[in-house]
Design an enzyme around this catalytic site. Structure first.
Site, PDB file in Angstrom:
ATOM      1  N   ASN A 106       0.754   3.733  -8.904  1.00 24.42           N
ATOM      2  CA  ASN A 106       1.722   3.859  -7.809  1.00 24.42           C
ATOM      3  C   ASN A 106       2.730   4.968  -8.097  1.00 24.42           C
ATOM      4  OD1 ASN A 106       0.369   1.715  -6.784  1.00 24.42           O
ATOM      5  ND2 ASN A 106       1.919   0.187  -7.279  1.00 24.42           N
ATOM      6  N   VAL A 107       3.153   5.630  -7.028  1.00 26.32           N
ATOM      7  CA  VAL A 107       4.089   6.752  -7.169  1.00 26.32           C
ATOM      8  C   VAL A 107       5.479   6.383  -6.646  1.00 26.32           C
ATOM      9  CG1 VAL A 107       2.281   8.526  -7.087  1.00 26.32           C
ATOM     10  CG2 VAL A 107       3.344   7.769  -4.949  1.00 26.32           C
ATOM     11  N   HIS A 121      -0.299   8.612 -11.878  1.00 25.43           N
ATOM     12  CA  HIS A 121      -0.415   9.442 -10.672  1.00 25.43           C
ATOM     13  C   HIS A 121       0.906  10.127 -10.334  1.00 25.43           C
ATOM     14  CE1 HIS A 121      -4.278   7.277  -9.018  1.00 25.43           C
ATOM     15  NE2 HIS A 121      -4.485   7.955 -10.124  1.00 25.43           N
ATOM     16  N   THR A 172      -5.095  -3.447  -7.098  1.00 24.24           N
ATOM     17  CA  THR A 172      -5.838  -2.189  -6.949  1.00 24.24           C
ATOM     18  C   THR A 172      -7.277  -2.476  -6.548  1.00 24.24           C
ATOM     19  OG1 THR A 172      -6.638  -0.175  -8.050  1.00 24.24           O
ATOM     20  CG2 THR A 172      -6.184  -2.061  -9.466  1.00 24.24           C
TER      21      THR A 172
HETATM   22  P1  OAD Z   1      -5.875   0.561  -2.426  1.00 26.87           P
HETATM   23  O1  OAD Z   1      -5.193   0.659  -1.116  1.00 26.87           O
HETATM   24  O2  OAD Z   1      -7.191   1.205  -2.603  1.00 26.87           O
HETATM   25  O3  OAD Z   1      -6.068  -0.972  -2.814  1.00 26.87           O
HETATM   26  C1  OAD Z   1      -5.016  -1.889  -2.726  1.00 26.87           C
HETATM   27  C2  OAD Z   1      -5.510  -3.232  -3.248  1.00 26.87           C
HETATM   28  O4  OAD Z   1      -4.409  -4.134  -3.230  1.00 26.87           O
HETATM   29  C3  OAD Z   1      -6.611  -3.875  -2.416  1.00 26.87           C
HETATM   30  O5  OAD Z   1      -7.641  -4.328  -3.282  1.00 26.87           O
HETATM   31  C4  OAD Z   1      -5.921  -5.068  -1.749  1.00 26.87           C
HETATM   32  O6  OAD Z   1      -6.793  -6.176  -1.571  1.00 26.87           O
HETATM   33  C5  OAD Z   1      -4.845  -5.386  -2.745  1.00 26.87           C
HETATM   34  N1  OAD Z   1      -3.651  -6.043  -2.197  1.00 26.87           N
HETATM   35  C6  OAD Z   1      -3.097  -5.949  -0.967  1.00 26.87           C
HETATM   36  N2  OAD Z   1      -1.971  -6.679  -0.871  1.00 26.87           N
HETATM   37  C7  OAD Z   1      -1.795  -7.263  -2.111  1.00 26.87           C
HETATM   38  C8  OAD Z   1      -0.819  -8.122  -2.668  1.00 26.87           C
HETATM   39  N3  OAD Z   1       0.245  -8.543  -1.967  1.00 26.87           N
HETATM   40  N4  OAD Z   1      -0.975  -8.489  -3.964  1.00 26.87           N
HETATM   41  C9  OAD Z   1      -2.032  -8.068  -4.694  1.00 26.87           C
HETATM   42  N5  OAD Z   1      -2.985  -7.258  -4.205  1.00 26.87           N
HETATM   43  C10 OAD Z   1      -2.875  -6.856  -2.942  1.00 26.87           C
HETATM   44  O7  OAD Z   1      -4.806   1.067  -3.522  1.00 26.87           O
HETATM   45  P2  OAD Z   1      -5.062   1.548  -5.026  1.00 26.87           P
HETATM   46  O8  OAD Z   1      -6.210   0.835  -5.636  1.00 26.87           O
HETATM   47  O9  OAD Z   1      -3.770   1.482  -5.719  1.00 26.87           O
HETATM   48  O10 OAD Z   1      -4.318   7.895  -5.455  1.00 26.87           O
HETATM   49  O11 OAD Z   1      -5.448   3.058  -4.811  1.00 26.87           O
HETATM   50  C11 OAD Z   1      -5.723   3.858  -5.913  1.00 26.87           C
HETATM   51  C12 OAD Z   1      -5.393   5.277  -5.603  1.00 26.87           C
HETATM   52  O12 OAD Z   1      -6.056   5.689  -4.417  1.00 26.87           O
HETATM   53  C13 OAD Z   1      -3.926   5.548  -5.282  1.00 26.87           C
HETATM   54  O13 OAD Z   1      -3.112   5.660  -6.427  1.00 26.87           O
HETATM   55  C14 OAD Z   1      -3.997   6.835  -4.535  1.00 26.87           C
HETATM   56  C15 OAD Z   1      -5.152   6.500  -3.611  1.00 26.87           C
HETATM   57  O14 OAD Z   1      -5.854   7.575  -3.115  1.00 26.87           O
HETATM   58  C16 OAD Z   1      -3.764   9.116  -5.285  1.00 26.87           C
HETATM   59  O15 OAD Z   1      -3.022   9.376  -4.368  1.00 26.87           O
HETATM   60  C17 OAD Z   1      -4.147  10.097  -6.337  1.00 26.87           C
END
Ligand code: OAD
Length: 243
Positions: free
Chosen positions: A102-103, A119, A185
């Site tokens: 997270n940023v 990131h 994630t």
């Molecule tokens: P995603 O949007 O891909 O995934 C978010 C995850 O959080 C999903 O699996 C949801 O089911 C889960 N989620 C939602 N609400 C939640 C809650 N209240 N508690 C727990 N989990 C929950 O986000 P990231 O995996 O972080 O990169 O994405 C990874 C990277 O992709 C980011 O850092 C960004 C993006 O492109 C860059 O910008 C380089």
């Protein structure tokens, strides 16, 4: 209390090195949009127009407008109980580290110090001319450095390399931890997506906190199906009461 929660609380208490990997879901309860959920950013916006070096080169004003909007959301909200409990856990357990994709800067704001922001951070900008890093000003338009150079958000864009030292340290933690927790994630973006399998291959207990199955759920020994802002406080309350 749920036995799986108890198991994770006990593992935390016994762990010499814990690595917690966080993603956008951890900030969802603060009102910060995730990337791939129903209202996810990548469902509405195109990566190649907003989050690549080429996009910034073509149209820095557009890219800055998007980052200023996101920064406004972050500064207009606050860390949630997932961030504050993780900061408490870091105070209680000297071997606990957080690696975040997270940023938003919320882990730092909540008080976490053994923290690797792989990131980058939209709270910080970097001058394209002199390289100076400074807090991102919340203002319309393209911000400039005092040297006259254009600032860019100090985040990692698609096609860019991750900060080398933070990545190296994250990999070492994944190899050496005895407890690995991934929270909020989707497990789709490398290199973070591989951290759980590295930890599992080296014998760590692996835990996933997420309301739904993800690309890496099959590598988790313990699945805590819930929202991070509720699951972390539940684990914390077990630690407070019973251990
Ligand atoms: P995603 O949007 O891909 O995934 C978010 C995850 O959080 C999903 O699996 C949801 O089911 C889960 N989620 C939602 N609400 C939640 C809650 N209240 N508690 C727990 N989990 C929950 O986000 P990231 O995996 O972080 O990169 O994405 C990874 C990277 O992709 C980011 O850092 C960004 C993006 O492109 C860059 O910008 C380089």
């Amino acid at each position: 209390m749920h036995t799986e929660f108890q198991r994770v609380a006990t593992a935390l208490d016994r762990s010499a090195v814990t690595l917690v990997l966080t993603g956008a879901g951890v900030s969802a309860a603060s009102g910060i949009p995730t990337f791939r959920g129903a209202d996810g950013l990548w469902r509405k916006y195109r990566v190649e127009e907003l989050a690549t070096p080429g996009a910034f080169h073509r149209d820095p004003a557009l890219v800055w407008e998007w980052y200023q909007w996101r920064l406004g959301l972050v500064r207009g909200s606050a860390p949630n109980p997932a961030h504050t409990v993780l900061a408490e856990l870091g105070t209680r357990f000297a071997g606990l580290w957080i690696v975040t994709q997270n940023v938003d800067g919320y882990h730092r704001q909540a008080g976490s110090r053994r923290l690797l922001e792989i990131h980058g951070s939209l709270q910080r900008s970097r001058c394209l001319e002199c390289g100076t890093r400074k807090p991102t000003p919340l203002q319309p338009g393209i911000p400039y450095c005092s040297c006259g150079g254009m600032l860019r958000p100090d985040v990692v864009w698609f096609g860019e390399t991750l900060p080398v030292a933070a990545l190296q340290q994250s990999l070492e933690l994944a190899q050496n931890c005895d407890l690995f927790i991934t929270a909020g994630t989707s497990g789709l973006v490398e290199p973070a997506a591989s951290f759980m399998s590295i930890a599992a291959a080296n014998g760590a207990l692996t835990v996933e906190i997420n309301p739904i199955p993800t690309a890496v759920s099959n590598q988790a020994t313990v699945l805590l199906r819930g929202e991070a802002d509720q699951v972390f406080p539940a684990i914390w309350s077990i630690l407070e009461d019973k251990i």
